[in-house]
Design a protein around this motif. Structure first.
Motif, mmCIF file in Angstrom:
data_model
loop_
_atom_site.group_PDB
_atom_site.id
_atom_site.type_symbol
_atom_site.label_atom_id
_atom_site.label_comp_id
_atom_site.label_asym_id
_atom_site.label_seq_id
_atom_site.Cartn_x
_atom_site.Cartn_y
_atom_site.Cartn_z
ATOM 1 N N TRP A 42 -17.829 -36.154 64.659
ATOM 2 C CA TRP A 42 -17.872 -34.783 64.157
ATOM 3 C C TRP A 42 -16.702 -33.980 64.690
ATOM 4 O O TRP A 42 -16.817 -33.289 65.690
ATOM 5 N N LYS A 43 -15.600 -34.049 63.981
ATOM 6 C CA LYS A 43 -14.463 -33.173 64.311
ATOM 7 C C LYS A 43 -14.200 -32.326 63.089
ATOM 8 O O LYS A 43 -14.064 -32.841 61.986
ATOM 9 N N ASN A 44 -14.116 -31.015 63.285
ATOM 10 C CA ASN A 44 -14.000 -30.155 62.105
ATOM 11 C C ASN A 44 -12.633 -29.509 62.000
ATOM 12 O O ASN A 44 -12.491 -28.458 61.413
ATOM 13 N N VAL A 45 -11.608 -30.102 62.567
ATOM 14 C CA VAL A 45 -10.305 -29.442 62.555
ATOM 15 C C VAL A 45 -9.593 -29.642 61.224
ATOM 16 O O VAL A 45 -9.049 -28.712 60.666
ATOM 17 N N ASN A 58 -7.611 -26.840 58.371
ATOM 18 C CA ASN A 58 -6.176 -26.761 58.156
ATOM 19 C C ASN A 58 -5.848 -26.663 56.681
ATOM 20 O O ASN A 58 -5.039 -25.865 56.260
ATOM 21 N N GLN A 66 -6.405 -23.293 55.270
ATOM 22 C CA GLN A 66 -5.464 -22.256 55.640
ATOM 23 C C GLN A 66 -4.159 -22.362 54.878
ATOM 24 O O GLN A 66 -3.589 -21.366 54.492
ATOM 25 N N ALA A 72 -4.342 -13.228 66.788
ATOM 26 C CA ALA A 72 -4.184 -13.812 65.451
ATOM 27 C C ALA A 72 -4.826 -12.856 64.457
ATOM 28 O O ALA A 72 -5.984 -12.514 64.596
ATOM 29 N N SER A 83 -8.615 -12.995 63.564
ATOM 30 C CA SER A 83 -9.211 -14.248 63.101
ATOM 31 C C SER A 83 -9.842 -14.996 64.261
ATOM 32 O O SER A 83 -10.573 -15.940 64.055
ATOM 33 N N ARG A 84 -9.570 -14.622 65.472
ATOM 34 C CA ARG A 84 -10.247 -15.232 66.630
ATOM 35 C C ARG A 84 -10.059 -14.303 67.825
ATOM 36 O O ARG A 84 -9.363 -13.287 67.716
ATOM 37 N N ASN A 107 0.137 -15.432 64.463
ATOM 38 C CA ASN A 107 0.073 -15.803 65.880
ATOM 39 C C ASN A 107 0.998 -14.864 66.625
ATOM 40 O O ASN A 107 2.131 -15.200 66.933
ATOM 41 N N MET A 127 4.458 -23.585 63.237
ATOM 42 C CA MET A 127 3.141 -22.911 63.250
ATOM 43 C C MET A 127 2.042 -23.910 63.573
ATOM 44 O O MET A 127 1.804 -24.835 62.796
ATOM 45 N N ASN A 128 1.495 -23.770 64.727
ATOM 46 C CA ASN A 128 0.444 -24.733 65.065
ATOM 47 C C ASN A 128 -0.891 -24.191 64.594
ATOM 48 O O ASN A 128 -1.498 -23.339 65.214
ATOM 49 N N LEU A 129 -1.301 -24.726 63.468
ATOM 50 C CA LEU A 129 -2.539 -24.236 62.870
ATOM 51 C C LEU A 129 -3.754 -24.656 63.671
ATOM 52 O O LEU A 129 -4.775 -23.978 63.663
ATOM 53 N N THR A 130 -3.635 -25.791 64.341
ATOM 54 C CA THR A 130 -4.790 -26.236 65.121
ATOM 55 C C THR A 130 -5.110 -25.250 66.230
ATOM 56 O O THR A 130 -6.212 -25.227 66.751
ATOM 57 N N ASP A 131 -4.109 -24.427 66.573
ATOM 58 C CA ASP A 131 -4.334 -23.461 67.636
ATOM 59 C C ASP A 131 -5.421 -22.465 67.256
ATOM 60 O O ASP A 131 -6.140 -21.971 68.102
ATOM 61 N N ILE A 132 -5.496 -22.164 65.970
ATOM 62 C CA ILE A 132 -6.463 -21.160 65.535
ATOM 63 C C ILE A 132 -7.881 -21.669 65.730
ATOM 64 O O ILE A 132 -8.789 -20.906 66.033
ATOM 65 N N GLN A 133 -8.052 -22.975 65.560
ATOM 66 C CA GLN A 133 -9.388 -23.535 65.721
ATOM 67 C C GLN A 133 -9.670 -23.804 67.191
ATOM 68 O O GLN A 133 -8.804 -24.296 67.903
ATOM 69 N N PRO A 134 -10.872 -23.482 67.645
ATOM 70 C CA PRO A 134 -11.225 -23.919 68.991
ATOM 71 C C PRO A 134 -11.374 -25.433 68.993
ATOM 72 O O PRO A 134 -11.817 -26.015 68.010
ATOM 73 N N ALA A 166 -13.114 -28.120 69.056
ATOM 74 C CA ALA A 166 -14.545 -28.381 69.012
ATOM 75 C C ALA A 166 -14.800 -29.881 68.993
ATOM 76 O O ALA A 166 -14.575 -30.541 67.995
ATOM 77 N N ASP A 167 -15.216 -30.396 70.103
ATOM 78 C CA ASP A 167 -15.575 -31.809 70.166
ATOM 79 C C ASP A 167 -17.069 -31.881 69.910
ATOM 80 O O ASP A 167 -17.871 -31.606 70.778
ATOM 81 N N GLN A 199 -18.473 -19.286 66.179
ATOM 82 C CA GLN A 199 -19.228 -18.884 67.367
ATOM 83 C C GLN A 199 -20.696 -19.276 67.261
ATOM 84 O O GLN A 199 -21.351 -19.484 68.272
#
Lengths: 254, 229
Positions: free
Chosen positions: A34-37, A41, A44, A193, A201-202, A243, B1-8, B10-11, B174
């Protein structure tokens, strides 16, 4: 719990029960990752890149193009015919009621000389009207109008970005509880952001603190309280705000 | 632009979901795990017990209908150190009562048959008690453990939303981990309940079939003894 005659079976059954659970756990741990990254992307990329293209392109083009040919071409053939002309002229400029009364006198007089004069006057008026329309458009939709000239030049972009960064800073400063930051000139750096709507956004991330945790928290709260932040309407500038590293000093300064 | 930065980062593996859950939810999960272990333990015990009872009934019927001398069969059953089980115990109880009454003598055939039937009914009840053992536990697990899991889930989601109320910017990231953690409890509850329900239904029908076999044997054996009395 266990009957007398079941005792011989109990150990074997217990081992099998544990084996079943171990198997289930292994399946759960290794089968699901379960990785939701990744899906985020993709979403976005669609959001940022699809929007800017269609918005500025169609707006400036159609407005100057259709209006000028109408008065130049159409009015000339119909001077003897009074009826159709107002109809044709009304069509391209429906919002303006002034056009009708000004053009009525013209078809009533079929003489050539005053007609030509009047046509030139008309042209002038129409040009003025066009200018007025353009100004109105600019007033109602500032973004596309500004975007068209500012788009290609990066210097103008930088100026625009700086303007909005300053506005963001001002808005945040208004929300900081300055008593918590004391008298000195602490400088903090936050990474925030911002969405195209101006919302965060966060959570803001503090890159450099002031050394005073109360002040850090006050600024953090102020950033959240300033939501939505002022952002330019020009979509091409959003990449600067997605950013944003914001240097910030609560007691004035830059 | 590191888009992964926006996401926490999450493991969301199952281990982190369990360890990240709040204490009440973890307690619920532990309880459900124990329940699940116990129910699987009983499931395997019952599988073995019922299979063995079925095999023994088969074997005993075979030997019973092929033996010419009931006395010899009775001696063979009681000679061993272990007490007879299943259908053999019905035969043993009935024949012992029959031979005791026979030795007393002077009794009416109907009285003897009734007495034998009562003895066999008692043995039958004891056997049924053994066969029915643990089935109520499985039924309880099947009906209750989803609710226990649901309790954990509701508690976890409550916590997730309470945590959400403290932040200014409410985003899905969250709440999502909290809800996922909470839902694990329901999943465990269902993992415990589904096998228990299936096993209960299966065992109940096997026990019923065995009971019918025992009852028919009782009737047939009573008839045989009635003729001999």
């Amino acid at each position: 719990m266990i009957r007398q005659r079941e005792q011989a079976l109990a150990a074997r059954a217990g081992a099998m029960a544990i084996a079943v659970h171990a198997l289930l756990l292994l399946v759960l741990v290794f089968s699901f990752n379960w990785k939701n990254v990744q899906p985020m992307n993709v979403a976005q990329v669609e959001l940022w890149d699809s929007l800017p293209e269609p918005v500025p392109a169609p707006k400036p083009l159609p407005e100057p193009a259709p209006v000028p040919p109408v008065p130049e071409v159409k009015p000339e053939p119909p001077p003897p015919v009074p009826e159709p002309e107002p109809e044709i002229v009304i069509k391209p400029e429906p919002p303006k009621p002034e056009v009708k009364p000004k053009e009525k006198p013209k078809p009533e007089k079929p003489k050539p000389d005053p007609a030509v004069k009047q046509r030139e006057e008309e042209k002038r008026k129409l040009e003025e009207l066009q200018k007025m329309f353009a100004e109105e458009d600019r007033a109602t939709q500032p973004a596309p109008a500004k975007a068209a000239p500012a788009g290609p030049t990066s210097a103008a972009n930088a100026g625009e970005v700086d303007k909005y960064v300053a506005r963001i800073r001002e808005k945040i400063r208004g929300n900081v509880n300055k008593q918590l930051c004391g008298e000195g000139q602490p400088e903090l750096e936050f990474q925030i952001a911002i969405l195209p709507t101006g919302q965060l956004s966060r959570d803001p991330v503090m890159l450099k603190g002031s050394g005073n945790p109360a002040c850090d928290q006050a600024v953090d709260r102020a950033i959240r309280a300033s939501d939505p932040l002022p952002v330019p309407n020009d979509p091409t500038l959003f990449s600067n705000f997605r950013n944003l590293k914001l240097k910030f000093s609560p007691n004035g300064g830059s | 632009m590191n888009l992964t930065d926006i996401q926490p980062a999450a493991d969301m593996s199952i281990v982190s979901l369990v360890t990240g859950a709040s204490v009440p939810v973890q307690l619920v999960m532990l309880l459900l795990l124990l329940i699940s272990l116990a129910s699987w333990w009983y499931i395997f015990i019952k599988v073995f017990v019922l299979r063995r009872a079925s095999e023994e009934a088969e074997d005993f019927e075979e030997t019973f209908w092929h033996s010419s001398d009931l006395d010899q069969l009775y001696q063979g059953l009681t000679a061993g150190r272990r007490t007879p089980k299943g259908m053999a115990s019905l035969f043993e109880a009935g024949y012992r009562e029959f031979s005791r009454l026979k030795r007393q003598g002077g009794l009416d055939a109907t009285v003897t048959t009734e007495s034998v039937r009562r003895a066999m009914r008692a043995a039958y009840n004891r056997e049924m008690d053994h066969l029915d053992a643990h089935l109520p536990f499985l039924a309880s697990v099947g009906s209750v453990s989803p609710y226990i899991g649901l309790l954990g889930t509701v508690w976890g989601i409550m916590n997730a939303f309470l945590g959400l109320s403290n932040v200014a910017q409410a985003t899905l990231t969250q709440v999502a981990p909290g809800i996922a953690e909470a839902l694990i409890a329901t999943a465990i509850g269902l993992f415990a309940a589904i096998p228990a329900v299936i096993a209960y239904n299966r065992f109940a029908s096997s026990v019923d079939r065995l009971a019918i076999r025992y009852e028919s044997f009782t009737e047939e054996f009573t008839n045989i003894l009635h003729r001999k009395a």
